[in-house]
Design a protein around this motif. Structure first.
Motif, PDB file in Angstrom:
ATOM      1  N   ALA A  89     -44.054  41.512 -66.871  1.00  0.00           N
ATOM      2  CA  ALA A  89     -42.724  41.750 -66.306  1.00  0.00           C
ATOM      3  C   ALA A  89     -42.036  40.412 -66.050  1.00  0.00           C
ATOM      4  O   ALA A  89     -42.603  39.509 -65.444  1.00  0.00           O
ATOM      5  N   SER A  90     -40.800  40.311 -66.517  1.00  0.00           N
ATOM      6  CA  SER A  90     -40.041  39.080 -66.294  1.00  0.00           C
ATOM      7  C   SER A  90     -39.424  39.097 -64.899  1.00  0.00           C
ATOM      8  O   SER A  90     -39.351  40.130 -64.237  1.00  0.00           O
ATOM      9  N   GLU A  91     -38.948  37.950 -64.489  1.00  0.00           N
ATOM     10  CA  GLU A  91     -38.337  37.849 -63.158  1.00  0.00           C
ATOM     11  C   GLU A  91     -37.066  38.689 -63.098  1.00  0.00           C
ATOM     12  O   GLU A  91     -36.764  39.322 -62.078  1.00  0.00           O
ATOM     13  N   GLU A  92     -36.338  38.731 -64.193  1.00  0.00           N
ATOM     14  CA  GLU A  92     -35.103  39.521 -64.239  1.00  0.00           C
ATOM     15  C   GLU A  92     -35.397  41.013 -64.090  1.00  0.00           C
ATOM     16  O   GLU A  92     -34.705  41.738 -63.360  1.00  0.00           O
ATOM     17  N   ALA A  93     -36.452  41.484 -64.761  1.00  0.00           N
ATOM     18  CA  ALA A  93     -36.821  42.889 -64.645  1.00  0.00           C
ATOM     19  C   ALA A  93     -37.282  43.227 -63.232  1.00  0.00           C
ATOM     20  O   ALA A  93     -37.002  44.313 -62.720  1.00  0.00           O
ATOM     21  N   LEU A  94     -37.967  42.302 -62.587  1.00  0.00           N
ATOM     22  CA  LEU A  94     -38.402  42.514 -61.202  1.00  0.00           C
ATOM     23  C   LEU A  94     -37.203  42.568 -60.253  1.00  0.00           C
ATOM     24  O   LEU A  94     -37.176  43.360 -59.316  1.00  0.00           O
ATOM     25  N   LYS A  96     -34.113  43.542 -61.071  1.00  0.00           N
ATOM     26  CA  LYS A  96     -33.407  44.795 -61.324  1.00  0.00           C
ATOM     27  C   LYS A  96     -34.084  45.979 -60.634  1.00  0.00           C
ATOM     28  O   LYS A  96     -33.426  46.923 -60.211  1.00  0.00           O
ATOM     29  N   SER A  97     -35.400  45.925 -60.532  1.00  0.00           N
ATOM     30  CA  SER A  97     -36.123  47.033 -59.917  1.00  0.00           C
ATOM     31  C   SER A  97     -36.201  46.894 -58.402  1.00  0.00           C
ATOM     32  O   SER A  97     -36.749  47.767 -57.744  1.00  0.00           O
ATOM     33  N   GLY A  98     -35.647  45.801 -57.839  1.00  0.00           N
ATOM     34  CA  GLY A  98     -35.620  45.635 -56.391  1.00  0.00           C
ATOM     35  C   GLY A  98     -36.910  45.117 -55.803  1.00  0.00           C
ATOM     36  O   GLY A  98     -37.236  45.406 -54.652  1.00  0.00           O
ATOM     37  N   MET A  99     -37.642  44.339 -56.528  1.00  0.00           N
ATOM     38  CA  MET A  99     -38.919  43.831 -56.054  1.00  0.00           C
ATOM     39  C   MET A  99     -38.773  42.576 -55.188  1.00  0.00           C
ATOM     40  O   MET A  99     -39.691  42.213 -54.486  1.00  0.00           O
ATOM     41  N   PHE A 100     -37.609  41.909 -55.280  1.00  0.00           N
ATOM     42  CA  PHE A 100     -37.370  40.710 -54.474  1.00  0.00           C
ATOM     43  C   PHE A 100     -36.431  41.047 -53.338  1.00  0.00           C
ATOM     44  O   PHE A 100     -35.562  41.909 -53.454  1.00  0.00           O
ATOM     45  N   ASP A 101     -36.570  40.340 -52.241  1.00  0.00           N
ATOM     46  CA  ASP A 101     -35.716  40.573 -51.075  1.00  0.00           C
ATOM     47  C   ASP A 101     -34.553  39.593 -51.043  1.00  0.00           C
ATOM     48  O   ASP A 101     -34.117  39.182 -49.973  1.00  0.00           O
ATOM     49  N   ASP A 102     -34.068  39.204 -52.176  1.00  0.00           N
ATOM     50  CA  ASP A 102     -32.914  38.277 -52.216  1.00  0.00           C
ATOM     51  C   ASP A 102     -31.650  39.061 -51.889  1.00  0.00           C
ATOM     52  O   ASP A 102     -31.352  40.079 -52.489  1.00  0.00           O
ATOM     53  N   GLN A 103     -30.897  38.566 -50.954  1.00  0.00           N
ATOM     54  CA  GLN A 103     -29.655  39.255 -50.548  1.00  0.00           C
ATOM     55  C   GLN A 103     -28.467  38.465 -50.925  1.00  0.00           C
ATOM     56  O   GLN A 103     -28.277  37.372 -50.862  1.00  0.00           O
TER      57      GLN A 103
END
Length: 103
Positions: A89-94, A96-103
C-alpha cells in the motif's frame, strides 16, 4: 500438483525395495540346489524367496500410501485458489482510506 521432496524420496525407496525384491527372488531361483547334498542352500533360498515376497508387499503398501496421500493433497489443493501476493500500500492509498490523522 507438484511432488514434494518427500514424495521423491518415497518413490526412490519404493524403487529400491522392488529392486531388492527382484534381486532376492533371482538369487533364490539361481541358488536352488539341484542335488540333495546341498540341502543347506535350499533353506537359504526359501528364506530369500520369502524375504522377496515380504519386501514386494511392503513396496506395494508404500505405493498405496503415497497414492492415498497424493489424492488427499489434490483434493485439498482443489478447494481454493493459489495464494497470491498483495501489492504494498502506498502512502497516498493509506491517506485516501483515512489511515493517517493528518488534519
Amino acid at each position: 500438483m507438484k511432488n514434494s521432496d518427500q514424495s521423491y524420496a518415497t518413490i526412490a525407496q519404493i524403487n529400491v525395495k522392488l529392486l531388492t525384491a527382484c534381486g532376492c527372488a533371482f538369487i533364490a531361483y539361481w541358488a536352488w540346489p539341484t542335488e540333495a547334498k546341498y540341502w543347506g542352500y535350499g533353506f537359504i533360498t526359501i528364506c530369500l524367496g520369502l524375504a522377496s515376497i515380504g519386501i514386494f508387499f511392503d513396496a506395494l503398501r508404500m505405493m498405496a500410501k503415497l497414492y492415498h496421500r497424493n489424492k488427499i493433497m489434490a483434493t485439498y489443493m482443489a478447494q481454493g485458489e493459489k495464494p497470491k501476493s498483495s501489492k504494498m500500500a502506498s502512502e497516498e492509498a493509506l491517506r485516501k482510506s483515512g489511515m493517517f490523522d493528518d488534519q
